[in-house]
Write an enzyme that holds these catalytic residues in place. Sequence first.
Site, PDB file in Angstrom:
ATOM      1  N   LYS A  29       7.216   1.621   4.194  1.00  0.00           N
ATOM      2  CA  LYS A  29       7.309   1.731   5.878  1.00  0.00           C
ATOM      3  C   LYS A  29       7.346   0.489   6.300  1.00  0.00           C
ATOM      4  O   LYS A  29       7.392  -0.638   5.623  1.00  0.00           O
ATOM      5  CB  LYS A  29       5.645   2.128   6.103  1.00  0.00           C
ATOM      6  N   ARG A 105       0.776   8.754  -6.528  1.00  0.00           N
ATOM      7  CA  ARG A 105      -0.319   9.011  -5.693  1.00  0.00           C
ATOM      8  C   ARG A 105      -1.506   7.991  -6.050  1.00  0.00           C
ATOM      9  O   ARG A 105      -2.087   7.455  -4.982  1.00  0.00           O
ATOM     10  CB  ARG A 105      -0.820  10.365  -5.361  1.00  0.00           C
ATOM     11  N   THR A 111      -4.716   7.599   1.868  1.00  0.00           N
ATOM     12  CA  THR A 111      -4.354   7.452   2.917  1.00  0.00           C
ATOM     13  C   THR A 111      -4.828   6.468   3.751  1.00  0.00           C
ATOM     14  O   THR A 111      -4.344   5.479   4.469  1.00  0.00           O
ATOM     15  CB  THR A 111      -4.183   8.689   3.877  1.00  0.00           C
ATOM     16  N   ARG A 122      -2.601   0.464  -1.491  1.00  0.00           N
ATOM     17  CA  ARG A 122      -3.573   0.496  -0.391  1.00  0.00           C
ATOM     18  C   ARG A 122      -4.779  -0.415  -0.393  1.00  0.00           C
ATOM     19  O   ARG A 122      -5.179  -1.019   0.710  1.00  0.00           O
ATOM     20  CB  ARG A 122      -3.518   1.726   0.205  1.00  0.00           C
ATOM     21  N   VAL A 129      -5.193   2.545   8.637  1.00  0.00           N
ATOM     22  CA  VAL A 129      -4.784   3.733   8.429  1.00  0.00           C
ATOM     23  C   VAL A 129      -3.453   3.809   8.999  1.00  0.00           C
ATOM     24  O   VAL A 129      -2.615   4.483   8.403  1.00  0.00           O
ATOM     25  CB  VAL A 129      -5.781   4.875   8.673  1.00  0.00           C
ATOM     26  N   ASN A 132      -0.366   1.655   6.881  1.00  0.00           N
ATOM     27  CA  ASN A 132      -0.961   1.726   5.247  1.00  0.00           C
ATOM     28  C   ASN A 132       0.445   1.690   4.418  1.00  0.00           C
ATOM     29  O   ASN A 132       0.214   2.117   3.262  1.00  0.00           O
ATOM     30  CB  ASN A 132      -1.448   3.079   4.821  1.00  0.00           C
ATOM     31  N   HIS A 135       4.454   5.373   1.825  1.00  0.00           N
ATOM     32  CA  HIS A 135       4.446   6.941   1.905  1.00  0.00           C
ATOM     33  C   HIS A 135       4.766   7.363   0.513  1.00  0.00           C
ATOM     34  O   HIS A 135       5.645   6.957  -0.272  1.00  0.00           O
ATOM     35  CB  HIS A 135       5.398   7.393   2.856  1.00  0.00           C
TER      36      HIS A 135
END
EC number: 2.7.4.6
Length: 169
Positions: A29, A105, A111, A122, A129, A132, A135
Amino acid sequence: MICLVLTIFAHIFPSAWTGINERTFLAIKPDGYQRRLVGEIIRRFEKKGFCLVALKIMQASEKLLRQHYIALQDKPFYDRLVKYMGSGPVVAMVWQGLDVVKTARVMIGETNPAHSLPGTIRGDFCIDVGRNVIHGSDSRESAQREIALWFQPDELVCWQDSAERWIYE
């Protein structure tokens, strides 16, 4: 050409994306890009043994982001999320390997970074949040949808990893 045929085949027969050929979509991100975490994140997935089959740095359009996050359209944070994701460069990637969706994941973490363990992306690099860093597809089905949304079939590169025999039995 063979890769293109295999990719099209995988879109028609989703079971082709299983085993060591399973693929997932990851996007670093804007906060991860601005904080210069791209290399560290890629390094973690390479060291795990996954193969990078597509990567592009892009400014995602509002239309693309609204399609990508369509499942969240009824959430109160939806518009804010779309605006944020369009606020800077995004690094879109496709990774391939055994159980890559599930493993990615785990490597990414929860998340909410406050619930992420140290050692996860993370857990190591995030506090909020809303910022983070990354994705990751949450299922094989969403991975296939997201890959098709962000990449054309001819942008996915098939290659034989010389380390594969040292990673898989």
